[in-house]
Design an enzyme around this catalytic site. Structure first.
Site, PDB file in Angstrom:
ATOM      1  N   ASN A   1     -16.278  -7.167  -5.128  1.00 54.09           N
ATOM      2  CA  ASN A   1     -16.340  -5.765  -5.532  1.00 54.09           C
ATOM      3  C   ASN A   1     -15.451  -5.475  -6.749  1.00 54.09           C
ATOM      4  OD1 ASN A   1     -14.756  -2.905  -4.992  1.00 54.09           O
ATOM      5  ND2 ASN A   1     -16.977  -2.756  -4.805  1.00 54.09           N
TER       6      ASN A   1
ATOM      7  N   GLN B   1       0.821  -1.213   0.000  1.00 48.60           N
ATOM      8  CA  GLN B   1       0.000   0.000   0.000  1.00 48.60           C
ATOM      9  C   GLN B   1       0.861   1.271   0.000  1.00 48.60           C
ATOM     10  OE1 GLN B   1      -3.579  -1.066   0.558  1.00 48.60           O
ATOM     11  NE2 GLN B   1      -3.981   0.816  -0.541  1.00 48.60           N
TER      12      GLN B   1
ATOM     13  N   ASP C   1     -11.936  -3.966   1.946  1.00 54.71           N
ATOM     14  CA  ASP C   1     -11.068  -4.932   1.255  1.00 54.71           C
ATOM     15  C   ASP C   1     -11.882  -6.227   1.253  1.00 54.71           C
ATOM     16  OD1 ASP C   1      -8.100  -5.221   0.247  1.00 54.71           O
ATOM     17  OD2 ASP C   1      -8.488  -7.067   1.335  1.00 54.71           O
TER      18      ASP C   1
ATOM     19  N   LYS D   1      -2.715  -1.038   6.611  1.00 50.22           N
ATOM     20  CA  LYS D   1      -3.713  -2.086   6.317  1.00 50.22           C
ATOM     21  C   LYS D   1      -4.160  -2.703   7.633  1.00 50.22           C
ATOM     22  CE  LYS D   1      -5.640  -4.159   2.754  1.00 50.22           C
ATOM     23  NZ  LYS D   1      -5.891  -3.627   1.389  1.00 50.22           N
TER      24      LYS D   1
END
Ligand code: NDP
Ligand code: 2IT
Length: 449
Positions: free
Chosen positions: A240, A111, A166, A126
């Site tokens: 997603n 990230q 997530d 995260k």
């Protein structure tokens, strides 16, 4: 021994029990060699690599909650705040039984560079839990989310650390978490992204990762004089990212023919019916076998196993892994190459193993890793933060337009970074280098911290 090798060795020693974290660090540091070689003295003196592989802090905590039978359950919660050199920590929360410190650290490490690539001011972090949302009632989900935030709220804030969704964390979970944060702190602030539209969420955030993946894939293909129209896409996942990748693929004229979940995978030669997929996954939260039951053209296969290449056995032009880490291995890569795949662009985080990545690159496949290819989600989260700060909401077209622009800029930047360091076409190295440069400049400017 060179600086990169020294640091790799020490990371391996210190984190021997964290294979996913070691995999992510290995990939990044290996590809940073040209930059590190060019700046070795400066980086060594400032311990840049030692600092970038060590999280600022890692928080682990107990999450007790009561299930529908009145039984107390206990899960483990995590938040790893990895690096905030260029902005507040930013990154999702994964809720999946496989979650452990290694997985959260690999995701937090990735990230840092991904967020830097977005061109927006966000650091890397995260979190998540080994809680399994599958089969839980809404009340159980709420009980878990409230308990999770009752501890997590101490460490997050709109200018401090801004979590998001997530795997396993979508709008429902973010809503419950936001409610509990607000209740405890009495603050109405942009502390989470992926919020509902009625309480500070951004239009296009739901679609952003999948749409962004296709904007980047299109930019990549255009740069190689390939038209995306008519291209057959193999997509993995049915969550997603996968759903909105499929939707945008159609909008750009491509044809997605597969999807998968943890129980099985679908091949639908007529093209995935995205509205049916949304109904099954977003509304009913059901298994993919229901998709096949409702659609005569679809073939349903049980879970991918060692002999079965799953969606990667289908002949395709564009492969879009959108499920989870290490879901595309060397044997899968061989199958894709044998079937003439043009590109692999990662919607998930680290879905392709190191061996598979190498094989694809060596066989002329255009390969863009998740740090660049799936950055549209977190980029749009940063746009949600901007809207929250100015207490305004932008239109769908405005956010989507900025997202498209960001993905095209990311492609241009990673392509340029690869060229600058003599590895033209290696977009893995390009992404790591471009993401790293900005973070390192900020770290050097801010002194020893
Ligand atoms: P979802 O929870 O919405 O969907 C995940 C999908 O992948 C589901 O179809 C799920 O199947 C499948 N899956 C998850 N874990 C496994 C597993 N261990 N084995 C097999 N299948 C699995 O998550 P997202 O779509 O949000 O995330 C997908 C990937 O994209 C992840 O790697 C995530 O880190 C990454 N990502 C997500 C972003 C976002 O904005 N949401 C942004 C950038 C990256 P099942 O439902 O059966 O578990
Ligand atoms: O992996 C990711 O980039 C995400 N899950 C999205 C993070 C975010 O803060 O939107």
């Amino acid at each position: 021994m060179g600086y990169v090798d020294e640091v790799l060795e020490s990371v391996k020693k210190k984190n021997a029990d964290q294979p996913e974290f070691l995999q992510a660090v290995g990939e990044v540091l290996e590809s940073l060699r040209p930059v590190v070689d060019a700046n070795e003295e400066l980086y060594r003196k400032n311990a840049i690599l030692e600092r970038i592989v060590e999280p600022d802090r890692q928080i682990m905590f107990r999450v007790p909650w009561v299930d529908d039978k009145g039984q107390v359950q206990v899960n483990r919660g995590y938040r790893v705040q990895f690096n905030n050199a260029i902005g507040p920590y930013k990154g999702g929360l994964r809720l999946h039984p496989s979650v452990n410190l290694s997985i959260i650290k690999f995701l937090g490490f990735e990230q840092i560079f991904k967020n830097s690539l977005t061109t927006l001011p966000i650091g890397g972090g995260k979190g998540g839990s080994d809680f399994d949302p599958k089969g839980k009632s809404d009340r159980e989900i709420m009980a878990f989310c409230q308990s999770f935030v009752t501890e997590l709220y101490k460490y997050i804030g709109a200018d401090q650390d801004v979590p998001a969704g997530d795997i396993g964390t979508g709008a429902r979970e973010i809503g419950f978490m936001y409610g509990q944060y607000k209740r405890i702190t009495n603050l109405y602030e942009g502390v989470l992204t992926g919020k509902g539209l009625s309480y500070g969420g951004s239009l296009a955030r739901t679609q952003a990762t999948g749409y962004g993946l296709l904007y980047l894939t299109n930019a990549l293909l255009r740069d190689h004089n390939i038209d995306i129209k008519g291209k057959i896409c193999a997509v993995s996942g049915a969550g997603n990212v996968a759903i909105y990748a499929i939707e945008k693929a159609y909008q750009l004229g491509a044809k997605p023919v597969t999807c998968s979940d943890s129980t099985g995978w679908i091949y639908d030669p007529e093209g995935i019916d995205v509205e049916l997929l949304k109904e099954i996954k977003e509304v009913k939260r059901a298994r993919l076998s229901e998709y096949a039951a409702a659609r005569p053209s679809a073939q349903y296969h049980e879970k991918k196993n060692a002999e079965d290449h799953g969606v990667w056995s289908i002949k395709c032009d564009l492969a879009l892994p959108c499920a989870t880490q290490n879901e595309l291995n060397l044997e899968d890569a061989k199958m894709l190459v044998a079937n003439g795949v043009i590109s692999v662009t990662e919607g998930a985080n680290m879905p392709t193993t190191l061996e598979a990545t190498k094989y694809l690159q060596e066989n002329g496949v255009l390969f863009v890793g998740g740090k660049a290819a799936n950055a549209g989600g977190v980029a749009t989260s940063a746009l949600e933060m901007s809207q929250n700060s100015e207490r305004l909401s932008w239109t769908f077209e405005e956010v989507d337009g900025k997202l498209k622009n960001i993905m095209e800029t990311i492609y241009a930047n990673i392509s340029d970074a690869a060229k600058r360091y003599g590895v033209e076409g290696d977009y893995v190295a390009g992404a790591n280098i471009a993401g790293f440069e900005k973070v390192v400049n900020a770290m050097l400017a801010q002194g020893v911290c």
